[in-house]
Design a protein around this motif. Structure first.
Motif, PDB file in Angstrom:
ATOM      1  N   ARG A  81       0.842  -1.181   0.000  1.00 60.39           N
ATOM      2  CA  ARG A  81       0.000   0.000   0.000  1.00 60.39           C
ATOM      3  C   ARG A  81       0.885   1.241   0.000  1.00 60.39           C
ATOM      4  O   ARG A  81       2.090   1.162   0.220  1.00 60.39           O
ATOM      5  CB  ARG A  81      -0.954   0.016   1.198  1.00 60.39           C
ATOM      6  N   ALA A  82       0.268   2.363  -0.236  1.00 61.30           N
ATOM      7  CA  ALA A  82       1.013   3.612  -0.338  1.00 61.30           C
ATOM      8  C   ALA A  82       1.465   4.084   1.036  1.00 61.30           C
ATOM      9  O   ALA A  82       0.811   3.825   2.057  1.00 61.30           O
ATOM     10  CB  ALA A  82       0.155   4.680  -0.998  1.00 61.30           C
ATOM     11  N   LEU A  83       2.572   4.791   1.034  1.00 64.91           N
ATOM     12  CA  LEU A  83       3.039   5.434   2.255  1.00 64.91           C
ATOM     13  C   LEU A  83       2.341   6.783   2.417  1.00 64.91           C
ATOM     14  O   LEU A  83       1.778   7.325   1.455  1.00 64.91           O
ATOM     15  CB  LEU A  83       4.550   5.658   2.178  1.00 64.91           C
ATOM     16  N   PRO A  84       2.379   7.348   3.615  1.00 65.65           N
ATOM     17  CA  PRO A  84       1.894   8.724   3.782  1.00 65.65           C
ATOM     18  C   PRO A  84       2.587   9.652   2.786  1.00 65.65           C
ATOM     19  O   PRO A  84       3.752   9.446   2.435  1.00 65.65           O
ATOM     20  CB  PRO A  84       2.271   9.056   5.226  1.00 65.65           C
ATOM     21  N   ALA A  85       1.892  10.684   2.350  1.00 60.02           N
ATOM     22  CA  ALA A  85       2.421  11.569   1.306  1.00 60.02           C
ATOM     23  C   ALA A  85       3.619  12.369   1.776  1.00 60.02           C
ATOM     24  O   ALA A  85       4.485  12.738   0.975  1.00 60.02           O
ATOM     25  CB  ALA A  85       1.323  12.512   0.820  1.00 60.02           C
ATOM     26  N   THR A  86       3.687  12.658   3.085  1.00 60.12           N
ATOM     27  CA  THR A  86       4.785  13.462   3.616  1.00 60.12           C
ATOM     28  C   THR A  86       5.354  12.803   4.871  1.00 60.12           C
ATOM     29  O   THR A  86       4.695  11.974   5.510  1.00 60.12           O
ATOM     30  CB  THR A  86       4.334  14.886   3.965  1.00 60.12           C
ATOM     31  N   VAL A  87       6.574  13.201   5.209  1.00 65.83           N
ATOM     32  CA  VAL A  87       7.206  12.739   6.435  1.00 65.83           C
ATOM     33  C   VAL A  87       7.779  13.940   7.173  1.00 65.83           C
ATOM     34  O   VAL A  87       8.060  14.989   6.572  1.00 65.83           O
ATOM     35  CB  VAL A  87       8.347  11.727   6.160  1.00 65.83           C
ATOM     36  N   LYS A  94       8.204  16.981   4.532  1.00 68.12           N
ATOM     37  CA  LYS A  94       8.705  16.878   3.172  1.00 68.12           C
ATOM     38  C   LYS A  94       7.958  15.770   2.463  1.00 68.12           C
ATOM     39  O   LYS A  94       7.588  14.755   3.068  1.00 68.12           O
ATOM     40  CB  LYS A  94      10.210  16.585   3.187  1.00 68.12           C
ATOM     41  N   ASN A  95       7.736  15.968   1.174  1.00 67.75           N
ATOM     42  CA  ASN A  95       7.154  14.919   0.357  1.00 67.75           C
ATOM     43  C   ASN A  95       7.990  13.641   0.513  1.00 67.75           C
ATOM     44  O   ASN A  95       9.221  13.681   0.460  1.00 67.75           O
ATOM     45  CB  ASN A  95       7.137  15.370  -1.104  1.00 67.75           C
ATOM     46  N   THR A  96       7.321  12.520   0.710  1.00 69.01           N
ATOM     47  CA  THR A  96       8.027  11.273   1.016  1.00 69.01           C
ATOM     48  C   THR A  96       8.977  10.865  -0.110  1.00 69.01           C
ATOM     49  O   THR A  96      10.122  10.465   0.139  1.00 69.01           O
ATOM     50  CB  THR A  96       7.022  10.150   1.288  1.00 69.01           C
ATOM     51  N   ARG A  97       8.533  10.968  -1.345  1.00 71.22           N
ATOM     52  CA  ARG A  97       9.404  10.615  -2.462  1.00 71.22           C
ATOM     53  C   ARG A  97      10.587  11.575  -2.537  1.00 71.22           C
ATOM     54  O   ARG A  97      11.715  11.164  -2.855  1.00 71.22           O
ATOM     55  CB  ARG A  97       8.617  10.639  -3.775  1.00 71.22           C
ATOM     56  N   GLN A  98      10.362  12.837  -2.222  1.00 70.54           N
ATOM     57  CA  GLN A  98      11.455  13.793  -2.244  1.00 70.54           C
ATOM     58  C   GLN A  98      12.455  13.498  -1.132  1.00 70.54           C
ATOM     59  O   GLN A  98      13.671  13.659  -1.312  1.00 70.54           O
ATOM     60  CB  GLN A  98      10.924  15.221  -2.108  1.00 70.54           C
ATOM     61  N   PHE A  99      11.942  13.068   0.012  1.00 74.68           N
ATOM     62  CA  PHE A  99      12.819  12.643   1.112  1.00 74.68           C
ATOM     63  C   PHE A  99      13.738  11.517   0.665  1.00 74.68           C
ATOM     64  O   PHE A  99      14.951  11.543   0.917  1.00 74.68           O
ATOM     65  CB  PHE A  99      11.953  12.207   2.304  1.00 74.68           C
ATOM     66  N   LEU A 100      13.196  10.533  -0.040  1.00 71.63           N
ATOM     67  CA  LEU A 100      14.012   9.421  -0.519  1.00 71.63           C
ATOM     68  C   LEU A 100      15.049   9.900  -1.531  1.00 71.63           C
ATOM     69  O   LEU A 100      16.218   9.498  -1.494  1.00 71.63           O
ATOM     70  CB  LEU A 100      13.126   8.340  -1.133  1.00 71.63           C
ATOM     71  N   LYS A 101      14.638  10.781  -2.413  1.00 74.12           N
ATOM     72  CA  LYS A 101      15.563  11.299  -3.419  1.00 74.12           C
ATOM     73  C   LYS A 101      16.655  12.150  -2.790  1.00 74.12           C
ATOM     74  O   LYS A 101      17.839  11.990  -3.102  1.00 74.12           O
ATOM     75  CB  LYS A 101      14.790  12.122  -4.451  1.00 74.12           C
ATOM     76  N   ASP A 102      16.276  13.043  -1.883  1.00 66.10           N
ATOM     77  CA  ASP A 102      17.242  13.976  -1.310  1.00 66.10           C
ATOM     78  C   ASP A 102      18.269  13.273  -0.424  1.00 66.10           C
ATOM     79  O   ASP A 102      19.370  13.789  -0.226  1.00 66.10           O
ATOM     80  CB  ASP A 102      16.524  15.056  -0.494  1.00 66.10           C
ATOM     81  N   THR A 103      17.902  12.115   0.127  1.00 66.44           N
ATOM     82  CA  THR A 103      18.853  11.360   0.952  1.00 66.44           C
ATOM     83  C   THR A 103      19.475  10.211   0.167  1.00 66.44           C
ATOM     84  O   THR A 103      20.009   9.269   0.746  1.00 66.44           O
ATOM     85  CB  THR A 103      18.162  10.827   2.224  1.00 66.44           C
ATOM     86  N   HIS A 104      19.409  10.305  -1.171  1.00 65.34           N
ATOM     87  CA  HIS A 104      20.123   9.406  -2.088  1.00 65.34           C
ATOM     88  C   HIS A 104      19.843   7.940  -1.791  1.00 65.34           C
ATOM     89  O   HIS A 104      20.737   7.100  -1.718  1.00 65.34           O
ATOM     90  CB  HIS A 104      21.625   9.692  -2.033  1.00 65.34           C
ATOM     91  N   THR A 105      18.561   7.635  -1.615  1.00 63.13           N
ATOM     92  CA  THR A 105      18.124   6.288  -1.263  1.00 63.13           C
ATOM     93  C   THR A 105      18.168   5.370  -2.481  1.00 63.13           C
ATOM     94  O   THR A 105      17.753   5.744  -3.578  1.00 63.13           O
ATOM     95  CB  THR A 105      16.694   6.331  -0.690  1.00 63.13           C
ATOM     96  N   ASN A 106      18.654   4.164  -2.273  1.00 67.15           N
ATOM     97  CA  ASN A 106      18.652   3.135  -3.310  1.00 67.15           C
ATOM     98  C   ASN A 106      17.510   2.148  -3.122  1.00 67.15           C
ATOM     99  O   ASN A 106      16.954   1.641  -4.105  1.00 67.15           O
ATOM    100  CB  ASN A 106      19.975   2.376  -3.298  1.00 67.15           C
ATOM    101  N   ALA A 107      17.201   1.829  -1.864  1.00 69.77           N
ATOM    102  CA  ALA A 107      16.138   0.867  -1.559  1.00 69.77           C
ATOM    103  C   ALA A 107      15.454   1.294  -0.275  1.00 69.77           C
ATOM    104  O   ALA A 107      16.117   1.739   0.675  1.00 69.77           O
ATOM    105  CB  ALA A 107      16.710  -0.537  -1.406  1.00 69.77           C
ATOM    106  N   PHE A 108      14.124   1.154  -0.245  1.00 64.96           N
ATOM    107  CA  PHE A 108      13.351   1.550   0.932  1.00 64.96           C
ATOM    108  C   PHE A 108      12.209   0.567   1.094  1.00 64.96           C
ATOM    109  O   PHE A 108      11.304   0.481   0.260  1.00 64.96           O
ATOM    110  CB  PHE A 108      12.802   2.964   0.748  1.00 64.96           C
ATOM    111  N   LEU A 389       6.804   7.927   9.902  1.00 67.21           N
ATOM    112  CA  LEU A 389       6.150   6.953   9.030  1.00 67.21           C
ATOM    113  C   LEU A 389       5.517   5.823   9.837  1.00 67.21           C
ATOM    114  O   LEU A 389       4.386   5.410   9.567  1.00 67.21           O
ATOM    115  CB  LEU A 389       7.160   6.378   8.041  1.00 67.21           C
ATOM    116  N   SER A 390       6.250   5.325  10.829  1.00 73.66           N
ATOM    117  CA  SER A 390       5.721   4.231  11.662  1.00 73.66           C
ATOM    118  C   SER A 390       4.436   4.647  12.349  1.00 73.66           C
ATOM    119  O   SER A 390       3.511   3.840  12.500  1.00 73.66           O
ATOM    120  CB  SER A 390       6.771   3.819  12.696  1.00 73.66           C
ATOM    121  N   GLN A 391       4.379   5.901  12.772  1.00 71.59           N
ATOM    122  CA  GLN A 391       3.223   6.408  13.498  1.00 71.59           C
ATOM    123  C   GLN A 391       2.011   6.597  12.579  1.00 71.59           C
ATOM    124  O   GLN A 391       0.869   6.429  13.008  1.00 71.59           O
ATOM    125  CB  GLN A 391       3.574   7.751  14.150  1.00 71.59           C
ATOM    126  N   ASN A 392       2.265   6.909  11.301  1.00 70.00           N
ATOM    127  CA  ASN A 392       1.183   7.340  10.419  1.00 70.00           C
ATOM    128  C   ASN A 392       0.882   6.374   9.288  1.00 70.00           C
ATOM    129  O   ASN A 392       0.170   6.745   8.364  1.00 70.00           O
ATOM    130  CB  ASN A 392       1.527   8.724   9.843  1.00 70.00           C
TER     131      ASN A 392
END
Length: 395
Positions: A81-87, A94-108, A389-392
């Protein structure tokens, strides 16, 4: 705390790192080939390849011992299922996808109640990609130590030099115990400063082709064992060497036999060595898929059980999930696992470039984040985002 603060700058250089290969590495490459061999370092060409390879993939450049997948793999149950839109991020959201991009995430990956509810990879990375663990490997070594203690091969009060007699010095070094190594209170003076040419400290330990001699050559102390705690990767390397000695098996073999096989790991892993057929770099270099790292987190969340089998003793999970030391930055520490400040009972394995196996027992949540985030780290902010994220998460 502002990213530009002196404390933050200090922590970026020193905390929770397995090793950062410094830009000054090129100074070594400029020297003669004979110099690197004499220093027990990889060849100049190997160093060049290393400096040009993303941290997440550097494991492919070193000798390694394979950890075969389980003969009875247990795929993660999925309820995507989808994650919350922001974290939560720093002072806002911050937008969740932007958070992943800005912290140079490879896998989540996010697990809730043992089910995989979200799986995301950047382009070019997938479920079968092996990622370098960096210091998250320390937390895996902890599980192997807990098993060895439960089986009577080891005690926390055992002296290091009783287990590895070749290291005896006849001074305060000889008072180091397994407990000191587990909780980073040995006092061994192997620097975690990665800003200099790697001729000493943990950078040298990462690159050396002769770990046993490195350990023998680095037995001075910064403080009396047990008097305080200060993060040192050498402590975990010694735990790996102890495991090899008391069990009579390599660290990789122990991982395969006691964790990878019974927990149902889906893919082969590798553990980097100092040289072909040599010794595991226990303080860092386990390479595995995100899904199998997630299984490690779920194993801990489930109090050491996988299915109907107790793999890691419940008492050891209690040990690592209860902080016993406080580091300079206010994070708690226990048996090679981190307890972030503002703790809510959660804890995490952490690696320097943004590797996390985050465990939140209250929310029955495991989050794996594997990144190439570089020196930014943003560790507290990333933990806060995962707590949010865990909370929401939506049920």
């Amino acid at each position: 705390m502002a990213p530009s603060s002196p404390l933050r700058a200090f922590l970026r250089r020193n905390r929770r790192a397995a090793i950062a290969v410094p830009t000054a590495l090129t100074a070594l490459v400029a020297g003669p080939w004979a110099a690197t061999a004499a220093l027990s370092l990889p060849s100049p060409l190997s160093l060049i390849r290393l400096s040009d390879t993303p941290p997440s993939q550097q494991g492919a450049l070193f000798p390694a011992r394979t950890v075969p997948a389980s003969t009875k793999p247990v795929p993660l149950q999925q309820a995507l299922r989808a994650l919350p839109a922001t974290v939560a991020w720093k002072d806002g959201r911050k937008n969740t996808r932007q958070f992943l991009k800005d912290t140079h995430t490879n896998a989540f990956l996010v697990l809730r109640d043992g089910q995989l509810i979200h799986e995301w990879y950047r382009d070019g990375v997938g479920a079968q990609t092996r990622h370098a663990s960096w210091s998250t490997a320390k937390s895996v070594v902890s599980l192997l130590v807990g098993q060895s203690i439960a089986e009577g091969h080891l005690r926390e009060d055992d002296l290091l030099v009783d287990l590895l007699p070749e290291l005896k010095k006849g001074d305060a070094y000889d008072r180091i115990t397994v407990r000191h190594l587990l909780d980073m209170s040995s006092g061994i003076d192997v620097s975690e400063d990665y800003s200099r040419i790697p001729l000493s400290g943990t950078p040298r330990m990462y690159l050396t082709t002769d770990l046993p001699n490195f350990i023998k050559d680095n037995r001075t102390l910064r403080f009396t064992p047990g008097s305080t705690s200060d993060y040192r990767s050498v402590d975990t390397q010694l735990l790996g060497q102890i495991l090899h000695r008391v069990e009579g098996k390599s660290v990789a073999a122990l991982l395969q036999e006691r964790i990878w096989q019974p927990m149902g790991a889906e893919a082969d892993a590798t553990w980097n060595l100092d040289s072909e057929g040599g010794m595991e770099k226990s303080f860092c270099c386990l390479n595995a898929t995100a899904r199998d790292f997630a299984k490690i987190g779920q194993l801990v969340l489930d109090n050491g059980r996988a299915g109907d089998r107790q793999i890691v003793p419940q008492a050891w999970v209690d040990r690592l999930s209860t902080p016993v030391a406080t580091m300079a930055d206010g994070w708690g520490y226990s048996a090679q696992w981190w307890h972030p400040s503002g703790a809510t009972g959660d804890f995490s394995a952490v690696g320097i470039y943004g590797q996390y196996i985050y465990v939140n027992p209250a929310k029955r949540t495991v989050i794996v984040k594997l990144s190439d985030h570089g020196t930014e780290q943003d560790e507290q902010e990333t933990i806060d985002a995962m707590r949010d994220l865990s909370q929401n998460l939506h049920h």
